[in-house]
Design a protein around this motif. Structure first.
Motif, PDB file in Angstrom:
ATOM      1  N   CYS A 199      39.097  43.710  36.615  1.00  0.00           N
ATOM      2  CA  CYS A 199      40.129  44.681  36.963  1.00  0.00           C
ATOM      3  C   CYS A 199      40.314  45.685  35.828  1.00  0.00           C
ATOM      4  CB  CYS A 199      41.439  43.953  37.264  1.00  0.00           C
ATOM      5  SG  CYS A 199      42.782  45.047  37.766  1.00  0.00           S
ATOM      6  N   CYS A 200      40.319  45.191  34.599  1.00  0.00           N
ATOM      7  CA  CYS A 200      40.400  46.096  33.433  1.00  0.00           C
ATOM      8  C   CYS A 200      39.174  46.993  33.355  1.00  0.00           C
ATOM      9  CB  CYS A 200      40.540  45.283  32.157  1.00  0.00           C
ATOM     10  SG  CYS A 200      42.049  44.289  32.052  1.00  0.00           S
ATOM     11  N   ALA A 201      38.015  46.419  33.647  1.00  0.00           N
ATOM     12  CA  ALA A 201      36.788  47.213  33.618  1.00  0.00           C
ATOM     13  C   ALA A 201      36.834  48.326  34.645  1.00  0.00           C
ATOM     14  CB  ALA A 201      35.576  46.309  33.852  1.00  0.00           C
ATOM     15  N   TYR A 202      37.412  48.036  35.803  1.00  0.00           N
ATOM     16  CA  TYR A 202      37.524  49.070  36.834  1.00  0.00           C
ATOM     17  C   TYR A 202      38.461  50.192  36.377  1.00  0.00           C
ATOM     18  CZ  TYR A 202      38.468  51.327  41.305  1.00  0.00           C
ATOM     19  OH  TYR A 202      38.606  52.257  42.304  1.00  0.00           O
ATOM     20  N   ASN A 203      39.580  49.823  35.794  1.00  0.00           N
ATOM     21  CA  ASN A 203      40.543  50.829  35.353  1.00  0.00           C
ATOM     22  C   ASN A 203      39.996  51.671  34.205  1.00  0.00           C
ATOM     23  OD1 ASN A 203      42.435  49.927  37.240  1.00  0.00           O
ATOM     24  ND2 ASN A 203      43.269  48.402  35.816  1.00  0.00           N
ATOM     25  N   SER A 262      44.470  37.256  40.509  1.00  0.00           N
ATOM     26  CA  SER A 262      45.893  37.326  40.170  1.00  0.00           C
ATOM     27  C   SER A 262      46.238  38.675  39.543  1.00  0.00           C
ATOM     28  CB  SER A 262      46.255  36.196  39.210  1.00  0.00           C
ATOM     29  OG  SER A 262      45.490  36.301  38.020  1.00  0.00           O
ATOM     30  N   THR A 263      45.464  39.698  39.851  1.00  0.00           N
ATOM     31  CA  THR A 263      45.662  41.016  39.252  1.00  0.00           C
ATOM     32  C   THR A 263      46.244  41.953  40.302  1.00  0.00           C
ATOM     33  OG1 THR A 263      43.455  41.802  39.852  1.00  0.00           O
ATOM     34  CG2 THR A 263      43.666  40.588  37.800  1.00  0.00           C
ATOM     35  N   ASN A 264      46.555  43.149  39.840  1.00  0.00           N
ATOM     36  CA  ASN A 264      47.048  44.172  40.746  1.00  0.00           C
ATOM     37  C   ASN A 264      45.922  44.991  41.360  1.00  0.00           C
ATOM     38  OD1 ASN A 264      46.258  45.456  38.453  1.00  0.00           O
ATOM     39  ND2 ASN A 264      48.206  46.488  38.052  1.00  0.00           N
ATOM     40  N   CYS A 265      44.681  44.608  41.084  1.00  0.00           N
ATOM     41  CA  CYS A 265      43.528  45.293  41.670  1.00  0.00           C
ATOM     42  C   CYS A 265      43.219  44.669  43.026  1.00  0.00           C
ATOM     43  CB  CYS A 265      42.305  45.186  40.761  1.00  0.00           C
ATOM     44  SG  CYS A 265      42.448  46.105  39.212  1.00  0.00           S
ATOM     45  N   THR A 266      42.854  45.502  43.933  1.00  0.00           N
ATOM     46  CA  THR A 266      42.462  45.001  45.251  1.00  0.00           C
ATOM     47  C   THR A 266      41.076  44.376  45.180  1.00  0.00           C
ATOM     48  OG1 THR A 266      41.507  47.136  45.867  1.00  0.00           O
ATOM     49  CG2 THR A 266      43.843  46.799  46.344  1.00  0.00           C
ATOM     50  N   THR A 267      40.751  43.634  46.223  1.00  0.00           N
ATOM     51  CA  THR A 267      39.417  43.019  46.269  1.00  0.00           C
ATOM     52  C   THR A 267      38.324  44.060  46.255  1.00  0.00           C
ATOM     53  OG1 THR A 267      40.352  41.170  47.534  1.00  0.00           O
ATOM     54  CG2 THR A 267      37.961  41.447  47.591  1.00  0.00           C
ATOM     55  N   LYS A 268      38.584  45.189  46.894  1.00  0.00           N
ATOM     56  CA  LYS A 268      37.591  46.262  46.926  1.00  0.00           C
ATOM     57  C   LYS A 268      37.316  46.801  45.534  1.00  0.00           C
ATOM     58  CE  LYS A 268      36.581  50.709  49.088  1.00  0.00           C
ATOM     59  NZ  LYS A 268      37.065  51.769  50.011  1.00  0.00           N
ATOM     60  N   LYS A 269      38.377  46.951  44.762  1.00  0.00           N
ATOM     61  CA  LYS A 269      38.183  47.431  43.395  1.00  0.00           C
ATOM     62  C   LYS A 269      37.422  46.418  42.556  1.00  0.00           C
ATOM     63  CE  LYS A 269      42.297  50.393  43.248  1.00  0.00           C
ATOM     64  NZ  LYS A 269      43.591  50.649  42.567  1.00  0.00           N
ATOM     65  N   LEU A 270      37.771  45.135  42.743  1.00  0.00           N
ATOM     66  CA  LEU A 270      37.051  44.099  41.993  1.00  0.00           C
ATOM     67  C   LEU A 270      35.574  44.084  42.363  1.00  0.00           C
ATOM     68  CD1 LEU A 270      39.523  41.068  41.980  1.00  0.00           C
ATOM     69  CD2 LEU A 270      38.944  42.599  40.091  1.00  0.00           C
ATOM     70  N   LEU A 271      35.297  44.166  43.642  1.00  0.00           N
ATOM     71  CA  LEU A 271      33.899  44.160  44.066  1.00  0.00           C
ATOM     72  C   LEU A 271      33.159  45.373  43.529  1.00  0.00           C
ATOM     73  CD1 LEU A 271      34.266  42.968  47.777  1.00  0.00           C
ATOM     74  CD2 LEU A 271      33.480  41.639  45.812  1.00  0.00           C
TER      75      LEU A 271
END
Length: 935
Positions: free
Chosen positions: A262-266, A292-301
């Motif tokens: 999630c941090c990597a995406y941001n 357990s983050t505020n990132c959606t599954t799409k963002k994680l993927l």
């Protein structure tokens, strides 16, 4: 007889004390208490009868509430399947049975289970199991005292690899450290030599990172940054980005993996520029279960796409029948069938447990064979379970294990399994196997065309900075070089014109040798342009430093040569025409050469001191990174080469000061000689124009060149154009007027011989005109005519001298007529001396004849020679007469003769009256005052 409860409590205390001493590093005598109370009457030998069942102690968590119990539940079908296959093979004289002791993944309960197995169980020749790292490490540390060997199928903690602390511990599963050589091999495959690590602050991951650091150092791979975190990894991920880490090796569990990505995406740390390498033992779809983050599954993927995971291979992919006579795929089908019958989930360690049972069977068989062989030679020695020699024999046989199992080649190296490591890549929501690493052969085998990188090529391990020289544009250099060559051809044409016409009056009066020096200086200035356009793209670094010095010397020497010669010429004109005392001035070209040489000598002194004390060196100025214009994953760092030294400002200040003084001196000479009216001599107007243009252009060029320091094309263009303009305008101003005059009116420059030079002097009462002197060069062409005119005038003066002698004698004899004769005589003398333009040859002679013919005869008739007595004539040569005659004659001759041969003005004095008393003196033309040099 069963042991009493009191005896068991005593044995428990003894066992705990023994374990404590073992942990502290002490090795007490073998504990036989349990055997004394529980094994009396039992066979303690290593020998077995055919078909005898050998119990194996199995330690693993079985309680469903215990941690890692799911592993154990999936293991049991594999163990039973292995025992069945061993029995079916009919190659072993015994049958293995397993006795499972539940450790519940708790240290205290695990120790109790181990004690119960020792005290109350049958004789255990080996221990199988060990799932939880903490329990396994405590028990494994005490195995040497019990003379037992433990074989684990699921303990991957790197701590157990310490052979000094755990000498009797083996495992069929590779440790967590086993992936590190595979990771290094993978990095080398893609030539990644710079990485960063991101580690969860847990002992298990820290140990893996430490081992990885050693492996990377051995492989000469740079660790750009090492980050550890406990809960929030965003700060550490940001540091990795700031340090330009592109290849990131992560060591963290799946619960924190979602936070990391999630941090990597941001932070936009994904895609074609980054490559993540993480552990491969996460559960399936972990990003959904542990998000357990505020990132959606799409963002994680999106951020996870393309990551590489590394883990041991649970089953071999090779279609080879192993020790059981089955391929890994056949075994897997049987295992799944057994597992489904029991209704348990599969465990990733089942293959290692299956191969572990086979390792125990082969080890026991080999040890019994060795013991039987020894028993034939030593029939009195009874080998028991507690025998140290037997324990060492078991260790040796275990290290010699080598067979192909369902997990691949089973082989130990210092108790560690040399297994196979697999690489998988996350592609479009699922993990795809892309290769494997064989630890035994140290070979990495990647499956063709399976790895998909986000870009057209694998990511770079860093932002590759390509140094790009800011160099002179070749077309620009060619254009300016062409213009420079044209300027040099023009200078060559001027040189040819000057040499060819060097004997012409116009060129000769303008000092042809000095003109040659002016042309030479222009050529040197032109030549420096070629050197200013050369940089490191054309020459080496050492040659560039030499160019720094050479081009500076050429430009400075060329400037001094050109303007020094020009100013030397002007100084000669100034020195001649400003000679107030009217002394004869003959300044030859040799003296001008000395002046120019002195100027060059000053230049050489400055340049030599500059070169010795603080020489020019090549310096490189680097600029900020720029994006690649072609969109490649590289950064462009422009750099520019300069010629500099430590005290550049001081040396430039010295040079500029000297050149500035030289320019001011030239301006002074041009101003002082501005009224000299001979075009062939007076270049003051052109010198002023040259100095003005050169000064303005140099100031503008220096300022613009400094401001465009980081733009070599603009800087070179400005410098080249300034040099071309200054050199061209200077040469044209010096030679073009002469060329035009030679073509139109060759004599125009020398027609005005009445040289006028006025010097304004500030005095309190009046301004007086002074006599001027001519130039030797201007009179050379008229020397012959002036000499002939001078000779005729001298002859005429000789005749007049005779008449003056007669007049003197008459004045002495007839004093009553003296005023009349004296007045008329001096009037005639002044009339003679007032002949105009006597330097014009024929005109002077004609004026003299007309004057003599118009002279009244009555004035001379009063002095009839027939009336003079003969006696008086005889006394004319007496000493007294001669002395009186000379006292009157010499002043008259002095004032009348000297103007013709280069003396003072005839009107400066009179033998009888002051200059104002003569009207002819007051109106005497200036042309009479010309001094003829060299007569």
């Amino acid at each position: 007889m069963a042991p009493s409860r009191r005896d068991c409590r005593c044995d428990m205390i003894f066992l705990l004390g023994y374990l404590l001493l073992s942990v502290l590093g002490f090795q007490p005598a073998l504990a036989k208490v349990c055997n004394d109370y529980t094994r009396h009457g039992l066979d303690n030998n290593w020998y077995t009868r055919d078909g005898e069942k050998l119990p194996i102690m199995v330690l693993m968590p079985m309680n469903e509430s215990a941690l890692m119990s799911s592993i154990s539940q999936g293991i049991e079908p594999a163990v039973q399947l292995a025992i069945q296959h061993i029995r079916e093979s009919r190659q072993y004289s015994f049958s293995l049975i397993t006795k499972i002791y539940d450790t519940e993944c708790d240290n205290a309960k695990g120790l109790r289970a181990f004690f119960d197995a020792i005290c109350y169980g049958p004789k255990h020749l080996m221990i199988f199991g060990g799932v939880c790292p903490s329990v396994t490490s405590i028990i494994a540390e005490s195995l040497e005292g019990w003379n037992l060997v433990q074989l684990s199928f699921a303990a991957t903690t790197p701590v157990l690899a310490d052979r000094k602390k755990y000498p009797n511990f083996f495992r069929t599963v590779p440790s967590d450290n086993a992936v590190n050589p595979a990771v290094v091999k993978f990095l080398n495959y893609y030539n990644w030599s710079r990485v960063g690590t991101l580690t969860q602050d847990v002992q298990r991951f820290s140990e893996v990172r430490n081992d990885l650091t050693n492996e990377l150092e051995k492989a000469d791979i740079q660790i750009a940054d090492t980050e550890s975190f406990s809960n929030d990894p965003c700060v550490n991920v940001k540091k990795l980005k700031d340090n330009d880490v592109r290849i990131i090796i992560g060591q963290f569990d799946e619960n924190l993996a979602s936070k990391v990505f999630c941090c990597a995406y941001n932070l936009n740390m994904y895609g074609s520029k980054y490559q993540w390498i993480i552990p491969g033992w996460y559960q399936g779809n972990w990003w959904e279960q542990a998000n357990s983050t505020n990132c959606t599954t799409k963002k994680l993927l999106t951020a996870m796409e393309g990551y590489i995971s590394v883990d041991f291979e649970p089953l071999s992919a090779k279609q080879i029948k192993g020790i059981s006579g089955r391929t890994p795929q056949e075994y897997e089908r049987e295992y799944n069938r057994e597992r489904e019958q029991k209704g348990v989930e599969a465990s990733k360690f089942h293959g290692f447990a299956y191969d572990g049972i086979w390792v125990i069977a082969k080890t026991l068989t080999r040890v019994m064979e060795l013991l039987r062989h020894k028993d034939r030679h030593d029939m009195y020695h009874n080998f028991t379970v507690d025998d140290r020699e037997v324990g060492k024999m078991v260790l040796d046989v275990m290290n010699e294990t080598n067979f192909f199992g369902v997990t691949g080649q089973v082989m130990f190296r210092n108790g560690e399994r040399m297994g196979t490591i697999k690489f998988t890549q996350f592609q479009e929501g699922q993990e795809v196997k892309v290769g494997e690493y064989n630890a035994i052969a140290d070979v990495l085998d990647l499956i063709n065309n399976t790895i998909r990188f986000q870009g057209v090529e694998p990511p770079k391990d860093r932002t590759f900075v390509r140094l790009q020289r800011r160099q002179i544009n070749v077309p620009l250099y060619s254009i300016l070089s062409t213009i420079t060559i044209l300027g040099m051809l023009m200078a060559g044409a001027f040189l040819f014109f000057n040499i060819k016409n060097r004997n012409h009056r116009l060129i000769k009066m303008s000092s042809p040798y000095m003109n040659n020096l002016i042309i030479l200086g222009g050529l040197l200035s032109y030549a420096s342009i070629f050197l200013f356009g050369l940089d490191g793209s054309f020459v080496s670094d050492k040659e560039f430093e030499t160019l720094c010095t050479v081009r500076t010397w050429i430009l400075i020497v060329g400037y001094t040569t050109a303007f020094g010669a020009m100013f030397a010429k002007t100084w000669r004109v100034h020195a001649i025409f400003k000679n107030v005392k009217m002394k004869k001035k003959i300044i030859k070209d040799q003296k001008l050469f000395i002046i120019v040489g002195g100027m060059l000598l000053i230049d050489l002194c400055i340049l030599i001191c500059w070169q010795i004390v603080d020489p020019l060196k090549r310096t490189v100025e680097e600029y900020s990174l720029e994006a690649d214009p072609q969109g490649r994953d590289i950064a462009i760092r422009p750099f520019l080469e300069h010629c500099e030294n430590t005290h550049m400002t001081i040396w430039l200040g010295i040079v500029y000061a000297y050149k500035g003084l030289l320019m001011l001196f030239g301006c002074f000479l041009a101003w002082e000689t501005r009224n000299v009216s001979i075009p062939a001599l007076n270049d003051s107007k052109y010198i002023g124009m040259s100095v003005y243009n050169v000064g303005i252009m140099c100031i503008i060029g220096a300022a613009v060149s400094f401001l465009t320091r980081d733009q070599p094309n603009v800087q070179f263009c400005i410098v080249a154009l300034v040099i071309i303009f200054c050199s061209t305008i200077t040469l044209c101003l010096v030679f073009v007027p002469k060329f035009v005059t030679m073509r139109t009116n060759p004599d125009a420059a020398t027609q005005n011989r009445r040289l006028k030079f006025t010097q304004n002097q500030k005095k309190e009462d009046s301004k007086t005109s002074t006599s001027v002197t001519s130039v030797n060069q201007a009179n050379t062409s008229r020397l012959d005519g002036l000499q002939s005119d001078n000779h005729r005038l001298r002859m005429r003066i000789t005749e007049l001298d005779k008449e003056l002698e007669e007049v003197t004698m008459q004045l002495q004899d007839t004093p009553e007529k003296t005023p009349y004769i004296k007045q008329n005589h001096y009037q005639d003398v002044n009339n003679i001396l007032s002949i105009r333009n006597f330097t014009d040859g024929k005109d002077g002679e004609k004026s003299l004849k007309n004057h003599l013919e118009q002279k009244p005869q009555a004035q001379w008739g009063s002095m009839d020679p027939s009336r003079i007595s003969r006696g008086q004539l005889e006394d004319i040569n007496s000493p007294e007469h001669i002395q009186r005659r000379l006292s009157l004659q010499l002043p008259i001759l002095h004032h009348a003769y000297l103007p013709s041969i280069g003396g003072v003005d005839a009107s400066c004095s009179s033998p009888t009256s002051s200059p104002p008393s003569s009207p002819h003196h007051r109106h005497m033309p200036p042309s009479y005052r010309v001094m003829v040099s060299g007569l």
